[in-house]
Structure formats: C-alpha cells, structure tokens
Design a protein around this motif. Structure first.
Motif, PDB file in Angstrom:
ATOM      1  N   GLU A  35       0.827  -1.208   0.000  1.00 25.76           N
ATOM      2  CA  GLU A  35       0.000   0.000   0.000  1.00 25.76           C
ATOM      3  C   GLU A  35       0.863   1.260   0.000  1.00 25.76           C
ATOM      4  N   ALA A  36       1.983   1.185   0.780  1.00 25.83           N
ATOM      5  CA  ALA A  36       2.891   2.333   0.818  1.00 25.83           C
ATOM      6  C   ALA A  36       3.540   2.556  -0.545  1.00 25.83           C
ATOM      7  N   ASP A  37       3.934   1.437  -1.212  1.00 23.92           N
ATOM      8  CA  ASP A  37       4.522   1.562  -2.552  1.00 23.92           C
ATOM      9  C   ASP A  37       3.514   2.135  -3.534  1.00 23.92           C
ATOM     10  N   ALA A  38       2.277   1.635  -3.447  1.00 21.84           N
ATOM     11  CA  ALA A  38       1.238   2.162  -4.337  1.00 21.84           C
ATOM     12  C   ALA A  38       0.984   3.648  -4.044  1.00 21.84           C
ATOM     13  N   GLU A  39       0.974   3.979  -2.759  1.00 21.81           N
ATOM     14  CA  GLU A  39       0.778   5.381  -2.388  1.00 21.81           C
ATOM     15  C   GLU A  39       1.934   6.241  -2.891  1.00 21.81           C
ATOM     16  N   ARG A  40       3.171   5.666  -2.790  1.00 21.04           N
ATOM     17  CA  ARG A  40       4.354   6.394  -3.267  1.00 21.04           C
ATOM     18  C   ARG A  40       4.287   6.599  -4.775  1.00 21.04           C
ATOM     19  N   ARG A  41       3.842   5.543  -5.501  1.00 25.61           N
ATOM     20  CA  ARG A  41       3.691   5.698  -6.953  1.00 25.61           C
ATOM     21  C   ARG A  41       2.638   6.746  -7.280  1.00 25.61           C
ATOM     22  N   GLY A  42       1.559   6.725  -6.506  1.00 30.80           N
ATOM     23  CA  GLY A  42       0.525   7.750  -6.718  1.00 30.80           C
ATOM     24  C   GLY A  42       1.056   9.155  -6.456  1.00 30.80           C
ATOM     25  N   ILE A  43       1.875   9.269  -5.402  1.00 28.65           N
ATOM     26  CA  ILE A  43       2.464  10.581  -5.088  1.00 28.65           C
ATOM     27  C   ILE A  43       3.408  11.019  -6.198  1.00 28.65           C
ATOM     28  N   ASP A  44       4.226  10.055  -6.712  1.00 26.94           N
ATOM     29  CA  ASP A  44       5.135  10.388  -7.819  1.00 26.94           C
ATOM     30  C   ASP A  44       4.354  10.830  -9.053  1.00 26.94           C
ATOM     31  N   SER A  45       3.256  10.092  -9.344  1.00 28.73           N
ATOM     32  CA  SER A  45       2.424  10.480 -10.487  1.00 28.73           C
ATOM     33  C   SER A  45       1.807  11.861 -10.272  1.00 28.73           C
ATOM     34  N   LEU A  46       1.363  12.111  -9.027  1.00 31.07           N
ATOM     35  CA  LEU A  46       0.797  13.413  -8.713  1.00 31.07           C
ATOM     36  C   LEU A  46       1.845  14.512  -8.860  1.00 31.07           C
ATOM     37  N   LYS A  47       3.089  14.213  -8.432  1.00 29.79           N
ATOM     38  CA  LYS A  47       4.161  15.194  -8.588  1.00 29.79           C
ATOM     39  C   LYS A  47       4.407  15.515 -10.053  1.00 29.79           C
ATOM     40  N   ARG A  48       4.430  14.441 -10.907  1.00 29.82           N
ATOM     41  CA  ARG A  48       4.634  14.682 -12.336  1.00 29.82           C
ATOM     42  C   ARG A  48       3.512  15.517 -12.919  1.00 29.82           C
ATOM     43  N   ASN A  49       2.273  15.177 -12.512  1.00 33.88           N
ATOM     44  CA  ASN A  49       1.137  15.961 -13.003  1.00 33.88           C
ATOM     45  C   ASN A  49       1.217  17.407 -12.535  1.00 33.88           C
ATOM     46  N   LEU A  50       1.631  17.560 -11.270  1.00 39.99           N
ATOM     47  CA  LEU A  50       1.748  18.912 -10.738  1.00 39.99           C
ATOM     48  C   LEU A  50       2.842  19.694 -11.450  1.00 39.99           C
ATOM     49  N   ARG A  51       3.989  19.011 -11.748  1.00 40.57           N
ATOM     50  CA  ARG A  51       5.055  19.691 -12.489  1.00 40.57           C
ATOM     51  C   ARG A  51       4.579  20.079 -13.888  1.00 40.57           C
ATOM     52  N   HIS A  52       3.823  19.158 -14.524  1.00 41.33           N
ATOM     53  CA  HIS A  52       3.296  19.455 -15.860  1.00 41.33           C
ATOM     54  C   HIS A  52       2.331  20.639 -15.803  1.00 41.33           C
ATOM     55  N   ARG A  53       1.437  20.602 -14.815  1.00 48.51           N
ATOM     56  CA  ARG A  53       0.484  21.710 -14.665  1.00 48.51           C
ATOM     57  C   ARG A  53       1.210  23.000 -14.320  1.00 48.51           C
ATOM     58  N   TRP A  54       2.251  22.889 -13.483  1.00 48.84           N
ATOM     59  CA  TRP A  54       3.021  24.079 -13.121  1.00 48.84           C
ATOM     60  C   TRP A  54       3.690  24.682 -14.346  1.00 48.84           C
ATOM     61  N   ALA A  55       4.275  23.792 -15.190  1.00 45.33           N
ATOM     62  CA  ALA A  55       4.897  24.295 -16.414  1.00 45.33           C
ATOM     63  C   ALA A  55       3.861  24.963 -17.306  1.00 45.33           C
ATOM     64  N   GLY A  56       2.673  24.347 -17.390  1.00 47.12           N
ATOM     65  CA  GLY A  56       1.605  24.963 -18.182  1.00 47.12           C
ATOM     66  C   GLY A  56       1.174  26.301 -17.616  1.00 47.12           C
TER      67      GLY A  56
END
Length: 204
Positions: A91-112
């Motif tokens: 669950e922690a790994d899945a949560e970490r992957r979700g956080i990493d995906s959220l970070k990428r999305n946030l970086r993409h949105r931030w760049a936009g």
C-alpha cells in the motif's frame, strides 16, 4: 523531603514499586505494591495499577506482546504480522507511486501555468503598448484638432480683415471714380470755354 504516611499514593510511586517488584520476580498485585510502599488503600493502588498496566500495554512493542503468547500462537501472529507488513508495504509503494504520479502531473500543470503566465504577461504588455500608442495618437489628434481650430479662427479673422479692406478700398475707388468724373467734367467745361463754345444747359 520525607513522604508522610498520610499523603496520597501517586502513580509515579506505583510505577517505581512495579518496576522494583518485577526486577525481584515478585508478582505485582495490589497487596505486594502496598507492602512495598508500606501505606495506601487497596482501592487507590488497584486503580493506579490499572492505569499503569494500560499505559504499558499501549506503549508495548509488538515483539514484547508476542513474547507473552505461546509459541504456536506467536507463530500465527508472526505470520499475520508479516502479511500485514507486506500489505502495508504494498500500500505504501502504491501510495508512493501515486504521489510520484501526482508530482509529475503537478510539475506538468506548473509548467503549463508558467507558460500561460508568460503568455498573459506578453499579451498584457502588448495591450499596454497599444493603449500607450492610442493615447499618443489621441494626443496628436487633439493637437491637430487644436491647430485646425486655430487655423480656422485665423482664417475667419483674415476673411474679416479682407472684407473690411475690400469694402474700404471699394469706397475709396468709388470716391476716386467720382472725383475723376467730376474732374473730367470740369476739364471739358474749361476746354469748351477756352474754345469759345458756350456749353448748353441740359433741358429741364
């Protein structure tokens, strides 16, 4: 400072008694604690013992809890604990992957958002320059209108002066023409007189 035998029993005194009795392998009971302290009511000591044991149970590690069970039960619980740890890790790994995906999305949105911000700044700067140019054009237009109005006033003044000048000279010309006509009539009369010709009177 000596403790009076009439002062109330405190939890820290009970904890100290439990620690020392356990170190001596003496069963911890309300009677043994009272015997160790030498005073206190059984009801108060029993109540404080429950609070101390509840606190110890809350702060007891998993290994310490397992040590109190027989080997078979301990093995079962160990397997359950391992499974729980594995599940928690997944669950922690899945949560970490979700956080990493959220970070990428946030970086993409931030760049936009940064790109949109720069585009908005450029558009705002262009609008500001256009407004400045428009204000300058309006200023030039106002100056031209003022100059045209001044020229129109000057033209009206010149037309008035020209009209006055023309009227004045027309009157002078008319007077000169009249004077010239009178002079010509007198010259004619003098010429006739010198010639001995009596000028005829105009008929009534």
């Amino acid at each position: 400072m000596r403790t009076s035998k009439y002062s109330p029993i405190t939890k820290s005194q009970v904890v100290d008694a439990v620690t020392k009795l356990s170190a001596q392998s003496v069963p911890v009971t309300a009677r043994s604690v009272r015997g160790f302290l030498g005073r206190g009511s059984y009801s108060t000591i029993t109540k404080l013992l429950r609070e101390v044991r509840a606190y110890e149970a809350e702060n007891e590690t998993a290994e310490e809890k397992f040590a109190a069970f027989p080997d078979k039960i301990r093995s079962i619980l160990s397997s359950v604990l391992l499974e729980l740890r594995r599940t928690v890790k997944e669950e922690a790994d899945a949560e970490r992957r979700g956080i990493d995906s959220l970070k990428r999305n946030l970086r993409h949105r931030w760049a936009g958002l940064v790109r949109d911000k720069f585009e908005a700044i450029r558009a705002l700067d262009a609008e500001r320059k256009f407004r400045i140019a428009l204000q300058e054009d309006n200023h030039i237009k106002a100056q031209l209108l003022d100059q045209i109005a001044a020229m129109q006033r000057q033209n009206l003044y010149l037309e008035k002066c020209l009209e006055e000048f023309t009227n004045e000279h027309l009157m002078k010309i008319a007077k000169l023409e009249q004077d010239l006509s009178s002079s010509q009539a007198r010259v004619f009369q003098l010429s006739m007189k010198l010639a001995g010709i009596q000028p005829t009177e105009p008929e009534a």
